[in-house]
Write a protein that holds these residues in place. Structure first.
Motif, PDB file in Angstrom:
ATOM      1  N   LEU A 193       0.828  -1.207   0.000  1.00 14.68           N
ATOM      2  CA  LEU A 193       0.000   0.000   0.000  1.00 14.68           C
ATOM      3  C   LEU A 193       0.861   1.255   0.000  1.00 14.68           C
ATOM      4  N   GLU A 194       1.905   1.259   0.828  1.00 16.26           N
ATOM      5  CA  GLU A 194       2.795   2.422   0.875  1.00 16.26           C
ATOM      6  C   GLU A 194       3.505   2.626  -0.468  1.00 16.26           C
ATOM      7  N   GLN A 195       3.899   1.535  -1.106  1.00 11.30           N
ATOM      8  CA  GLN A 195       4.545   1.643  -2.417  1.00 11.30           C
ATOM      9  C   GLN A 195       3.572   2.208  -3.452  1.00 11.30           C
ATOM     10  N   THR A 196       2.347   1.755  -3.411  1.00 10.81           N
ATOM     11  CA  THR A 196       1.338   2.259  -4.349  1.00 10.81           C
ATOM     12  C   THR A 196       1.089   3.746  -4.128  1.00 10.81           C
ATOM     13  N   LEU A 197       0.951   4.147  -2.864  1.00 12.73           N
ATOM     14  CA  LEU A 197       0.758   5.574  -2.566  1.00 12.73           C
ATOM     15  C   LEU A 197       1.953   6.399  -3.018  1.00 12.73           C
ATOM     16  N   PHE A 198       3.160   5.883  -2.829  1.00 11.75           N
ATOM     17  CA  PHE A 198       4.361   6.585  -3.273  1.00 11.75           C
ATOM     18  C   PHE A 198       4.330   6.786  -4.789  1.00 11.75           C
ATOM     19  N   ARG A 199       3.978   5.741  -5.524  1.00 10.49           N
ATOM     20  CA  ARG A 199       3.916   5.856  -6.991  1.00 10.49           C
ATOM     21  C   ARG A 199       2.873   6.889  -7.420  1.00 10.49           C
ATOM     22  N   ILE A 200       1.731   6.885  -6.749  1.00  9.05           N
ATOM     23  CA  ILE A 200       0.675   7.848  -7.096  1.00  9.05           C
ATOM     24  C   ILE A 200       1.133   9.275  -6.782  1.00  9.05           C
ATOM     25  N   ARG A 201       1.771   9.459  -5.629  1.00 10.36           N
ATOM     26  CA  ARG A 201       2.255  10.794  -5.258  1.00 10.36           C
ATOM     27  C   ARG A 201       3.307  11.302  -6.237  1.00 10.36           C
ATOM     28  N   MET A 202       4.253  10.448  -6.630  1.00 13.80           N
ATOM     29  CA  MET A 202       5.296  10.864  -7.570  1.00 13.80           C
ATOM     30  C   MET A 202       4.708  11.178  -8.940  1.00 13.80           C
ATOM     31  N   THR A 203       3.727  10.404  -9.345  1.00 11.96           N
ATOM     32  CA  THR A 203       3.056  10.668 -10.614  1.00 11.96           C
ATOM     33  C   THR A 203       2.331  12.009 -10.556  1.00 11.96           C
ATOM     34  N   ALA A 204       1.681  12.291  -9.436  1.00  7.55           N
ATOM     35  CA  ALA A 204       0.966  13.562  -9.284  1.00  7.55           C
ATOM     36  C   ALA A 204       1.928  14.743  -9.322  1.00  7.55           C
ATOM     37  N   ARG A 205       3.102  14.593  -8.714  1.00  2.00           N
ATOM     38  CA  ARG A 205       4.088  15.691  -8.723  1.00  2.00           C
ATOM     39  C   ARG A 205       4.597  15.985 -10.130  1.00  2.00           C
ATOM     40  N   ARG A 206       4.758  14.932 -10.934  1.00  2.00           N
ATOM     41  CA  ARG A 206       5.256  15.120 -12.296  1.00  2.00           C
ATOM     42  C   ARG A 206       4.189  15.649 -13.251  1.00  2.00           C
ATOM     43  N   SER A 207       2.931  15.506 -12.869  1.00  2.00           N
ATOM     44  CA  SER A 207       1.838  15.920 -13.738  1.00  2.00           C
ATOM     45  C   SER A 207       1.727  17.432 -13.791  1.00  2.00           C
ATOM     46  N   LYS A 208       1.267  17.913 -14.932  1.00  2.00           N
ATOM     47  CA  LYS A 208       1.134  19.359 -15.137  1.00  2.00           C
ATOM     48  C   LYS A 208      -0.229  19.891 -14.734  1.00  2.00           C
ATOM     49  N   SER A 209      -1.182  18.987 -14.508  1.00  2.00           N
ATOM     50  CA  SER A 209      -2.521  19.421 -14.121  1.00  2.00           C
ATOM     51  C   SER A 209      -3.194  18.318 -13.300  1.00  2.00           C
ATOM     52  N   PRO A 210      -4.229  18.669 -12.560  1.00  2.00           N
ATOM     53  CA  PRO A 210      -4.968  17.644 -11.816  1.00  2.00           C
ATOM     54  C   PRO A 210      -5.572  16.571 -12.740  1.00  2.00           C
ATOM     55  N   LEU A 211      -6.004  17.000 -13.927  1.00  2.00           N
ATOM     56  CA  LEU A 211      -6.570  16.038 -14.876  1.00  2.00           C
ATOM     57  C   LEU A 211      -5.506  15.031 -15.319  1.00  2.00           C
ATOM     58  N   GLN A 212      -4.315  15.515 -15.640  1.00  2.00           N
ATOM     59  CA  GLN A 212      -3.244  14.612 -16.034  1.00  2.00           C
ATOM     60  C   GLN A 212      -2.881  13.682 -14.877  1.00  2.00           C
ATOM     61  N   SER A 213      -2.867  14.195 -13.674  1.00  2.00           N
ATOM     62  CA  SER A 213      -2.580  13.380 -12.499  1.00  2.00           C
ATOM     63  C   SER A 213      -3.613  12.268 -12.349  1.00  2.00           C
ATOM     64  N   ALA A 214      -4.887  12.607 -12.522  1.00  2.00           N
ATOM     65  CA  ALA A 214      -5.952  11.602 -12.419  1.00  2.00           C
ATOM     66  C   ALA A 214      -5.826  10.555 -13.521  1.00  2.00           C
ATOM     67  N   MET A 215      -5.461  11.006 -14.722  1.00  2.00           N
ATOM     68  CA  MET A 215      -5.298  10.061 -15.830  1.00  2.00           C
ATOM     69  C   MET A 215      -4.128   9.114 -15.573  1.00  2.00           C
ATOM     70  N   GLU A 216      -3.049   9.618 -15.011  1.00  2.00           N
ATOM     71  CA  GLU A 216      -1.891   8.782 -14.694  1.00  2.00           C
ATOM     72  C   GLU A 216      -2.225   7.792 -13.582  1.00  2.00           C
ATOM     73  N   ALA A 217      -2.977   8.240 -12.575  1.00  2.00           N
ATOM     74  CA  ALA A 217      -3.394   7.337 -11.499  1.00  2.00           C
ATOM     75  C   ALA A 217      -4.316   6.249 -12.059  1.00  2.00           C
ATOM     76  N   ASN A 218      -5.169   6.626 -12.985  1.00  2.00           N
ATOM     77  CA  ASN A 218      -6.047   5.666 -13.646  1.00  2.00           C
ATOM     78  C   ASN A 218      -5.226   4.624 -14.412  1.00  2.00           C
ATOM     79  N   LYS A 219      -4.172   5.089 -15.065  1.00  2.00           N
ATOM     80  CA  LYS A 219      -3.286   4.180 -15.799  1.00  2.00           C
ATOM     81  C   LYS A 219      -2.619   3.186 -14.837  1.00  2.00           C
TER      82      LYS A 219
END
Length: 147
Positions: free
Chosen positions: A43-69
Motif C-alpha cells: 500500500l505504501e509503495q502504491t501511494l508513493f507511486r501515485i504521489r510521484m506521478t501527481a508531482r510530475r503531472s502538469k494538471s490535476p486532470l493529467q494526475s488523475a489520468m496517470e493514477a487511472n493508468k
C-alpha cells in the motif's frame, strides 16, 4: 469511510486546497495503518507511486489520468494471476477426483446441469458433467468462522 461526503470534499478543495491535501493524506495514512501488517508495504509503495506521478503531472486532470493508468496496470497484473490460478486449478482438478470441499462451476452456456434434486448431493458420489465448460476448483477453509 461510510460517511464520505463528496460535496464537502469538493468544497474544501475549492476553498483551501492545502487543507484538502492535508485531510486526504491523513485519511490515506489512517487506511494504511488499519491494513494488515503484511499488506502495508504494498500500500505504501502504491501511494508513493501515485504521489510521484501527481508531482510530475502538469494538471490535476493529467494526475488523475496517470493514477487511472496505474490502476489498470495493477488490474492487468491481478488478471494475469487469476488466469495462472485458473490454469493451475484446471490442471489439479484433472489429476484428482472431486471432493466434498470442491466447487463445480458451470458456464452460462451450459446445456447440461445437475438435476435440482441432485443439487445438494455428496460431491464424491455425483457424476461429472459432460460439459467442457465445467471445471472443479478446490478450495481450502481459512480457519475463520463462517458468518
Amino acid at each position: 469511510m461510510a460517511d464520505f461526503d463528496f460535496k464537502e470534499w469538493a468544497d474544501l478543495y475549492q476553498v483551501d486546497p492545502d487543507a484538502f491535501n492535508a485531510r486526504k493524506e491523513a485519511v490515506l495514512a489512517h487506511f494504511v495503518e488499519q491494513a494488515p501488517e503484511e499488506n502495508r508495504p504494498a500500500l505504501e509503495q502504491t501511494l508513493f507511486r501515485i504521489r510521484m506521478t501527481a508531482r510530475r503531472s502538469k494538471s490535476p486532470l493529467q494526475s488523475a489520468m496517470e493514477a487511472n493508468k496505474l490502476m489498470w496496470e495493477s488490474f492487468g497484473k491481478l488478471r494475469e494471476k487469476l488466469e495462472e490460478f485458473e490454469q493451475l486449478s484446471a490442471a489439479t482438478s484433472q489429476d484428482t477426483p472431486p471432493r466434498t470441499n470442491s466447487l463445480r462451476l458451470i458456464g452460462a452456456d451450459s446445456t447440461q446441469a445437475p438435476a435440482p434434486h441432485r443439487a445438494f448431493a455428496d460431491a464424491d458420489q455425483a457424476q461429472p458433467l459432460q460439459n467442457p465448460a465445467a471445471r472443479i476448483i478446490p478450495f481450502k477453509a481459512s480457519g475463520k468462522p463462517v458468518h
